[in-house]
Design a protein around this motif. Structure first.
Motif, PDB file in Angstrom:
ATOM      1  N   PRO A  92       0.809  -1.233   0.000  1.00 49.48           N
ATOM      2  CA  PRO A  92       0.000   0.000   0.000  1.00 49.48           C
ATOM      3  C   PRO A  92       0.836   1.275   0.000  1.00 49.48           C
ATOM      4  O   PRO A  92       0.534   2.220  -0.734  1.00 49.48           O
ATOM      5  N   LYS A  93       1.876   1.337   0.815  1.00 47.32           N
ATOM      6  CA  LYS A  93       2.689   2.555   0.896  1.00 47.32           C
ATOM      7  C   LYS A  93       3.384   2.818  -0.433  1.00 47.32           C
ATOM      8  O   LYS A  93       3.401   3.947  -0.938  1.00 47.32           O
ATOM      9  N   ARG A  94       3.970   1.796  -1.019  1.00 50.26           N
ATOM     10  CA  ARG A  94       4.655   1.962  -2.297  1.00 50.26           C
ATOM     11  C   ARG A  94       3.673   2.380  -3.389  1.00 50.26           C
ATOM     12  O   ARG A  94       3.974   3.228  -4.234  1.00 50.26           O
ATOM     13  N   THR A  95       2.481   1.810  -3.371  1.00 51.12           N
ATOM     14  CA  THR A  95       1.474   2.154  -4.366  1.00 51.12           C
ATOM     15  C   THR A  95       1.066   3.617  -4.250  1.00 51.12           C
ATOM     16  O   THR A  95       0.879   4.310  -5.256  1.00 51.12           O
ATOM     17  N   PHE A  96       0.926   4.103  -3.013  1.00 53.43           N
ATOM     18  CA  PHE A  96       0.571   5.507  -2.805  1.00 53.43           C
ATOM     19  C   PHE A  96       1.683   6.421  -3.300  1.00 53.43           C
ATOM     20  O   PHE A  96       1.425   7.447  -3.940  1.00 53.43           O
ATOM     21  N   ASP A  97       2.937   6.053  -3.021  1.00 55.20           N
ATOM     22  CA  ASP A  97       4.067   6.843  -3.510  1.00 55.20           C
ATOM     23  C   ASP A  97       4.089   6.884  -5.033  1.00 55.20           C
ATOM     24  O   ASP A  97       4.372   7.925  -5.642  1.00 55.20           O
ATOM     25  N   GLU A  98       3.817   5.746  -5.666  1.00 55.12           N
ATOM     26  CA  GLU A  98       3.795   5.698  -7.126  1.00 55.12           C
ATOM     27  C   GLU A  98       2.710   6.608  -7.691  1.00 55.12           C
ATOM     28  O   GLU A  98       2.892   7.229  -8.748  1.00 55.12           O
ATOM     29  N   ARG A 110       7.570  16.348  -7.126  1.00 58.98           N
ATOM     30  CA  ARG A 110       7.522  14.941  -6.699  1.00 58.98           C
ATOM     31  C   ARG A 110       8.471  14.692  -5.539  1.00 58.98           C
ATOM     32  O   ARG A 110       8.094  14.111  -4.509  1.00 58.98           O
ATOM     33  N   ASP A 111       9.723  15.131  -5.682  1.00 65.20           N
ATOM     34  CA  ASP A 111      10.730  14.889  -4.642  1.00 65.20           C
ATOM     35  C   ASP A 111      10.384  15.623  -3.346  1.00 65.20           C
ATOM     36  O   ASP A 111      10.606  15.104  -2.246  1.00 65.20           O
ATOM     37  N   GLU A 112       9.826  16.831  -3.472  1.00 63.85           N
ATOM     38  CA  GLU A 112       9.453  17.588  -2.274  1.00 63.85           C
ATOM     39  C   GLU A 112       8.356  16.880  -1.494  1.00 63.85           C
ATOM     40  O   GLU A 112       8.399  16.814  -0.265  1.00 63.85           O
ATOM     41  N   ILE A 113       7.374  16.335  -2.212  1.00 63.50           N
ATOM     42  CA  ILE A 113       6.277  15.634  -1.528  1.00 63.50           C
ATOM     43  C   ILE A 113       6.779  14.361  -0.871  1.00 63.50           C
ATOM     44  O   ILE A 113       6.508  14.106   0.311  1.00 63.50           O
ATOM     45  N   LEU A 114       7.513  13.543  -1.624  1.00 65.58           N
ATOM     46  CA  LEU A 114       7.952  12.249  -1.099  1.00 65.58           C
ATOM     47  C   LEU A 114       8.887  12.392   0.089  1.00 65.58           C
ATOM     48  O   LEU A 114       8.916  11.536   0.983  1.00 65.58           O
ATOM     49  N   SER A 123       0.724   9.682   4.390  1.00 69.80           N
ATOM     50  CA  SER A 123       0.624   8.598   3.402  1.00 69.80           C
ATOM     51  C   SER A 123       0.660   7.243   4.088  1.00 69.80           C
ATOM     52  O   SER A 123       0.012   6.298   3.648  1.00 69.80           O
ATOM     53  N   GLY A 124       1.429   7.147   5.176  1.00 68.86           N
ATOM     54  CA  GLY A 124       1.453   5.885   5.914  1.00 68.86           C
ATOM     55  C   GLY A 124       0.095   5.565   6.497  1.00 68.86           C
ATOM     56  O   GLY A 124      -0.363   4.422   6.472  1.00 68.86           O
ATOM     57  N   ALA A 125      -0.592   6.595   7.006  1.00 71.54           N
ATOM     58  CA  ALA A 125      -1.927   6.389   7.574  1.00 71.54           C
ATOM     59  C   ALA A 125      -2.930   6.036   6.487  1.00 71.54           C
ATOM     60  O   ALA A 125      -3.754   5.138   6.640  1.00 71.54           O
ATOM     61  N   VAL A 126      -2.875   6.757   5.352  1.00 70.89           N
ATOM     62  CA  VAL A 126      -3.803   6.482   4.251  1.00 70.89           C
ATOM     63  C   VAL A 126      -3.539   5.099   3.658  1.00 70.89           C
ATOM     64  O   VAL A 126      -4.452   4.305   3.439  1.00 70.89           O
ATOM     65  N   PHE A 132      -7.990   2.501  -0.636  1.00 69.98           N
ATOM     66  CA  PHE A 132      -7.815   3.367  -1.803  1.00 69.98           C
ATOM     67  C   PHE A 132      -6.614   2.948  -2.626  1.00 69.98           C
ATOM     68  O   PHE A 132      -6.659   2.974  -3.860  1.00 69.98           O
ATOM     69  N   THR A 133      -5.518   2.562  -1.962  1.00 74.80           N
ATOM     70  CA  THR A 133      -4.354   2.136  -2.729  1.00 74.80           C
ATOM     71  C   THR A 133      -4.660   0.870  -3.521  1.00 74.80           C
ATOM     72  O   THR A 133      -4.121   0.666  -4.608  1.00 74.80           O
ATOM     73  N   ALA A 134      -5.535   0.026  -2.984  1.00 75.68           N
ATOM     74  CA  ALA A 134      -5.909  -1.195  -3.711  1.00 75.68           C
ATOM     75  C   ALA A 134      -6.636  -0.857  -5.003  1.00 75.68           C
ATOM     76  O   ALA A 134      -6.304  -1.378  -6.080  1.00 75.68           O
ATOM     77  N   VAL A 135      -7.638   0.022  -4.902  1.00 70.32           N
ATOM     78  CA  VAL A 135      -8.386   0.351  -6.113  1.00 70.32           C
ATOM     79  C   VAL A 135      -7.554   1.203  -7.061  1.00 70.32           C
ATOM     80  O   VAL A 135      -7.741   1.138  -8.284  1.00 70.32           O
ATOM     81  N   ALA A 136      -6.615   1.984  -6.519  1.00 74.64           N
ATOM     82  CA  ALA A 136      -5.725   2.755  -7.391  1.00 74.64           C
ATOM     83  C   ALA A 136      -4.854   1.816  -8.223  1.00 74.64           C
ATOM     84  O   ALA A 136      -4.650   2.028  -9.424  1.00 74.64           O
ATOM     85  N   LYS A 137      -4.328   0.768  -7.580  1.00 71.45           N
ATOM     86  CA  LYS A 137      -3.508  -0.215  -8.304  1.00 71.45           C
ATOM     87  C   LYS A 137      -4.355  -0.979  -9.312  1.00 71.45           C
ATOM     88  O   LYS A 137      -3.920  -1.250 -10.439  1.00 71.45           O
ATOM     89  N   LEU A 138      -5.569  -1.322  -8.896  1.00 73.05           N
ATOM     90  CA  LEU A 138      -6.484  -2.011  -9.800  1.00 73.05           C
ATOM     91  C   LEU A 138      -6.728  -1.169 -11.050  1.00 73.05           C
ATOM     92  O   LEU A 138      -6.706  -1.676 -12.174  1.00 73.05           O
TER      93      LEU A 138
END
Length: 383
Positions: A92-98, A110-114, A123-126, A132-138
């Motif tokens: 989930p965390k990696r998917t949110f970062d992507e 991008r670098d400033e946010i990450l 992002s860790g909490a989300v 949401f990260t599941a459906v985003a990856k889907l």
């Protein structure tokens, strides 16, 4: 053509939902394997951090990117994969970062946010909520065009309701009054970095080395650049879940709590107007045609060579099995009535825990059996 193949014909996304411990991960893997065997390029995705999917497919480890499953794993079981079978375990965390990497307007943003402390905590909490990260990856996998079908193994069903609501909840947050106040030039964000609090933050910076004021300023400035992208993604995800090429399979067992969960989730699917693909009931004790006849210990003893003590044990086990079979039959009837699927796919209670390729192939056989074969398989398992 089997009943399940007919139900899933033309589907691009198959979402398997149900409570925990009902064989949902194995069912997802078996559906993916069955579709791949029939020529489709299929990816099965799990959100479960446990190793159940990897074990079922005979893979040592799954990562956050799709991995091709070796067709030879199934050849010894008489199954030929005409298409391609891929599998992955969602990070989930990696998917949110992507997602941030994709939506950021440039590399600097991008670098400033990450790198931002506020983002890393948020992002860790989300990502921890997974939905949401599941459906985003889907959504990304579907848009990539790499696969004909994506099979998703969701969290347990009450969480799967969060999964259904994830796009709306994200849009609600992004369009909410609280966030707009933060992002407005004269809003709460400006007050946070005002004169009074700047003194507090200055002391905090000297004591801890953490420049919280700068982190907040950078975070809100950067967030405003990706809001439109998040809104578009949420809308795309919602449309995908409601698409006619998406099918929600409800997976359950005959036990009371999973049955209640399945009925509850089925109702929520109807309320949300989501496409229902069918009902799979695992671990059913099938009742034989003569299941209501009295158990004759004398007949059993004769078949066992006159061993009366063993015959009593066998008779007691048979009676107990028939009690479970009657309970399961009532549960299936209730599921049919409440969910509206008059021909659910029944997978009988199998010897031992299904945790490897052997068990996966056996579940696949029941899922994809055609009419006469389905009846024969259930008869073989009945008492």
């Amino acid at each position: 053509m089997s009943d399940l193949v007919a139900r899933l014909e033309g589907m691009r996304v198959v979402v398997c939902a149900g409570s925990g411990g009902v064989g949902k991960t194995t069912t997802s893997a078996a559906i993916a394997m069955g579709l791949a065997a029939r020529g489709a390029r299929v990816c099965v995705v799990t959100i479960d951090p446990a190793r159940r999917l990897a074990d079922a497919l005979g893979i040592e480890q799954l990562g956050s990117e799709p991995r091709r499953v070796d067709d030879e794993r199934f050849a010894g079981h008489g199954i030929t994969i005409e298409g391609e079978l891929w599998a992955m375990m969602l990070d989930p965390k990696r998917t949110f970062d992507e997602l941030i990497e994709r939506l950021a307007p440039d590399e600097k943003t991008r670098d400033e946010i990450l790198a931002n402390r506020i983002y890393r905590e948020l992002s860790g909490a989300v990502a921890g909520s997974q939905e949401f990260t599941a459906v985003a990856k889907l959504y990304d996998l579907d848009r990539s065009g790499q696969f004909d079908v994506i099979v998703l193994d969701t969290p347990p069903s009450r969480n799967a309701l969060d999964f259904l609501d994830a796009p709306d909840r994200l849009t609600g947050f992004l369009e909410g009054r609280a966030l707009r106040l933060f992002l407005a030039p004269s809003g709460l964000a400006a007050k946070v970095v005002g004169r009074g609090t700047s003194v507090v933050f200055g002391v905090l910076r000297r004591v801890t080395g953490v420049d919280l004021m700068n982190d907040l300023s950078v975070f809100f400035a950067a967030l405003s650049t990706v809001l439109d992208g998040f809104r578009e993604r949420a809308a795309g995800v919602k449309a995908l879940l409601a698409d006619g090429a998406t099918a929600f399979m409800i997976v359950t067992s005959p036990e009371r709590e999973p049955v209640e969960e399945a009925i509850f989730f089925g109702g929520k699917l109807r309320e949300a107007g989501m496409p229902f693909g069918g009902l799979v009931v695992n671990r059913v004790h099938p009742l034989a045609e003569d299941g209501d006849e009295a158990v004759d210990e004398a007949v059993i003893a004769a078949e066992l060579g006159g061993d009366a003590a063993l015959a009593r044990k066998v008779a007691r086990t048979l009676r107990e099995f028939r009690v479970l079979a009657h309970r399961d039959a009532r549960a299936v009837e209730r599921l049919q009535r409440e969910i509206g699927d008059q021909d659910p796919i029944i997978v009988p209670h199998l010897d031992g825990d299904v945790h490897d390729v052997d068990g996966l192939v056996l579940v696949h056989r029941h899922l994809f059996a055609e009419g006469a074969e389905r009846s024969a398989l259930l008869s073989e398992a009945a008492f």
